[in-house]
Design an enzyme around this catalytic site. Sequence first.
Site, short mmCIF file in Angstrom:
data_model
loop_
_atom_site.label_atom_id
_atom_site.label_comp_id
_atom_site.label_asym_id
_atom_site.label_seq_id
_atom_site.Cartn_x
_atom_site.Cartn_y
_atom_site.Cartn_z
CG ASN A 67 44.59 -72.83 35.89
OD1 ASN A 67 43.50 -72.58 35.40
ND2 ASN A 67 44.78 -72.90 37.19
CD GLU A 102 35.37 -71.16 41.54
OE1 GLU A 102 34.50 -71.70 42.23
OE2 GLU A 102 36.06 -71.79 40.73
CB CYS A 155 43.86 -70.35 41.32
SG CYS A 155 42.73 -71.66 41.82
CD GLU A 211 31.05 -71.45 40.78
OE1 GLU A 211 31.18 -72.52 40.17
OE2 GLU A 211 31.22 -70.34 40.25
P1 NAD Z 1 42.22 -64.77 32.21
O1 NAD Z 1 41.45 -63.94 33.16
O2 NAD Z 1 43.22 -64.11 31.34
O3 NAD Z 1 41.23 -65.53 31.21
C1 NAD Z 1 40.21 -66.37 31.68
C2 NAD Z 1 39.11 -66.44 30.64
O4 NAD Z 1 38.49 -65.16 30.52
C3 NAD Z 1 39.58 -66.81 29.25
O5 NAD Z 1 38.62 -67.66 28.66
C4 NAD Z 1 39.61 -65.46 28.53
O6 NAD Z 1 39.47 -65.55 27.15
C5 NAD Z 1 38.43 -64.77 29.16
N1 NAD Z 1 38.46 -63.31 29.14
C6 NAD Z 1 39.53 -62.50 29.23
N2 NAD Z 1 39.15 -61.20 29.20
C7 NAD Z 1 37.80 -61.19 29.09
C8 NAD Z 1 36.82 -60.16 29.01
N3 NAD Z 1 37.15 -58.87 29.06
N4 NAD Z 1 35.52 -60.52 28.91
C9 NAD Z 1 35.16 -61.83 28.88
N5 NAD Z 1 36.05 -62.85 28.93
C10 NAD Z 1 37.35 -62.53 29.05
O7 NAD Z 1 42.86 -65.92 33.09
P2 NAD Z 1 43.89 -67.04 32.62
O8 NAD Z 1 45.19 -66.37 32.32
O9 NAD Z 1 43.24 -67.88 31.59
O10 NAD Z 1 44.02 -67.95 33.95
C11 NAD Z 1 44.92 -67.70 34.97
C12 NAD Z 1 44.29 -66.90 36.09
O11 NAD Z 1 43.12 -67.57 36.55
C13 NAD Z 1 45.16 -66.74 37.31
O12 NAD Z 1 45.02 -65.45 37.82
C14 NAD Z 1 44.59 -67.75 38.29
O13 NAD Z 1 44.84 -67.48 39.65
C15 NAD Z 1 43.14 -67.66 37.98
N6 NAD Z 1 42.43 -68.86 38.41
C16 NAD Z 1 41.63 -68.81 39.51
C17 NAD Z 1 40.98 -69.97 39.96
C18 NAD Z 1 40.10 -69.98 41.20
O14 NAD Z 1 39.43 -70.98 41.41
N7 NAD Z 1 40.09 -68.96 42.01
C19 NAD Z 1 41.14 -71.14 39.27
C20 NAD Z 1 41.98 -71.15 38.15
C21 NAD Z 1 42.62 -70.00 37.72
O1 6OD Z 2 39.00 -78.10 42.72
C1 6OD Z 2 38.21 -77.26 42.30
O2 6OD Z 2 36.98 -77.44 42.32
C2 6OD Z 2 38.72 -75.98 41.77
N1 6OD Z 2 37.80 -75.08 41.38
C3 6OD Z 2 40.06 -75.80 41.69
C4 6OD Z 2 40.66 -74.62 41.21
C5 6OD Z 2 41.97 -74.62 40.93
C6 6OD Z 2 42.61 -73.46 40.42
O3 6OD Z 2 43.48 -73.44 39.60
#
Ligand code: NAD
Ligand code: 6OD
Length: 496
Positions: free
Chosen positions: A166, A265, A299, A477
């Site tokens: 994202n 995260e 997120c 973090e």
């Molecule tokens: P995802 O979990 O599908 O994938 C994230 C990464 O993990 C990718 O690089 C993927 O290839 C890898 N991955 C997937 N399965 C794996 C496994 N079994 N072992 C090792 N690696 C694996 O997430 P996404 O669809 O790319 O991103 C969207 C999600 O991320 C949403 O749920 C969003 O809320 C969350 N997100 C959270 C934050 C935060 O800071 N809390 C920030 C951004 C996105």
């Molecule tokens: O601003 C940041 O440092 C951070 N980790 C943002 C995360 C955004 C989620 O999509």
Amino acid sequence: MLMPTASYPYPLSGTQLPCLIDGELIRSARSFENVSPVDGRVMCTVSEADAALVDRAVQAARRALRGPWGRLSTAERCALLRKVAERIEERSADFVSAEIADTGKTLQQARSLDIPRGAANFRAFAELAMGRPAECFEMGTPDGRGALNYTVHKPVGVVAVIAPWNLPFLLLTWKVAPALACGNTVVAKPSEETPSSAALLAEVMQEVGVPPGVFNLVHGFGPDSTGEALVRHADVNAIAFTGESATGSAIMRSAADSVKALSFELGGKNAALVFADADFDAALAGTMRSVFSNCGQVCLCSERVYVERPIFERFLEALTQRARALKIGGPYEGADLGPLISRRHRDKVLSYYALARAEHGELLCGGGVPSFGDQRDRGAFIEPTIIRGLAEDARCVKEEIFGPVCHVAPFDAEEEAVGLANDSRYGLAAAVWTSSLQRAHRVARQMEVGITWVNDWFLRDLRTPFGGVKLSGIGREGGMHSLAFFSEPMNICVKL
Ligand code: NAD
Ligand code: 6OD
């Protein structure tokens, strides 16, 4: 009419994106396609790292810990990281077009947020590592001579950084920068959807002279692919992961055998609370931003908006009007909203639009897919959507959708609003809109989340803790919290 769509940055165009292992660009036998969500075009192919290549990357990272990198002082390492930041800025046009080619996000956002934050991450953690306070305790001993304890911070070792799609560059560098600042070596895996800005980062690392093996890049998928091979690898010491909560659980299971340090995260289902005493226009503009930024794919986005009853109808009406007026379009069209990341993700978001109807919600705007009559119809565009009338236990109110959509509901009392916001299995972020100073502080600290914004949203100071509670993550973090995760503190006790 042919609309301008994403173009691939010159250094990457026409190539199969390589992995970077031990300072060598490696094009693997297996590859996959990188498809633009703007018009479905294949932008490039990408080398997929199998378990053997992942192993090579991890072994290279391990060797590099014992090489020249391991002998650099913090000041020397941080000087190198500042050069990385400078080079990202010099090549920011390349980074912007790479990020846009993968995601279709708006030029305005890539230019003002994603890429500058990548450079800022390197600069911030270089500074923080230089300024890490020393810790020293004097103690008495029975013989009266005493002893001095001081803490040294060693690298954890080989760190796996796994990032989502994202905010690809922002989130990858958010972990790579502190990991390197603390003297670790890194094997990074960007999302399979967004390999390009990471590939440019690999080039930049080479350009500024980061020694071979210090930063390795492997491309590929998660389960049964590159990601899983990386998190299962016995020689990886720590995993810094951002992504879905379910993926976090899977990674925890994979990492359990070798007891790796984890920083997660994860997902969110964030609430915005709009009190009747809020500055109406500011709350409206802020809520528009918190719901629709990056097409709702942050997120931290608010998917649940609770509005105090006296202003509920007026606020909802204004929000709906503004959402209807959002311009949807390609990255270079001055649009407010780009596409979702992929057709597959759009199907998921559309399934929630359908579910909202089935759960007796009223869709006040959107709910479908826009039609352009040109090549963008092959993209992953979707309409911004506002829903009202769902029960609090409806799946659309409980589950993370990760699209340009929110449910808006009224509340009558502060305590009720706090209860509604906290009634979630997630706990990442909250936004509170009020002009009462007392209420702001009172409500903010009751939120069961890692961060609450008062009268703003996604305002970031990189020194502050960042992360989530409940299903939204493990650990923090940001600032010294990142340095703590990416270091092993060791006490040295010197008898005087
Ligand atoms: P995802 O979990 O599908 O994938 C994230 C990464 O993990 C990718 O690089 C993927 O290839 C890898 N991955 C997937 N399965 C794996 C496994 N079994 N072992 C090792 N690696 C694996 O997430 P996404 O669809 O790319 O991103 C969207 C999600 O991320 C949403 O749920 C969003 O809320 C969350 N997100 C959270 C934050 C935060 O800071 N809390 C920030 C951004 C996105
Ligand atoms: O601003 C940041 O440092 C951070 N980790 C943002 C995360 C955004 C989620 O999509």
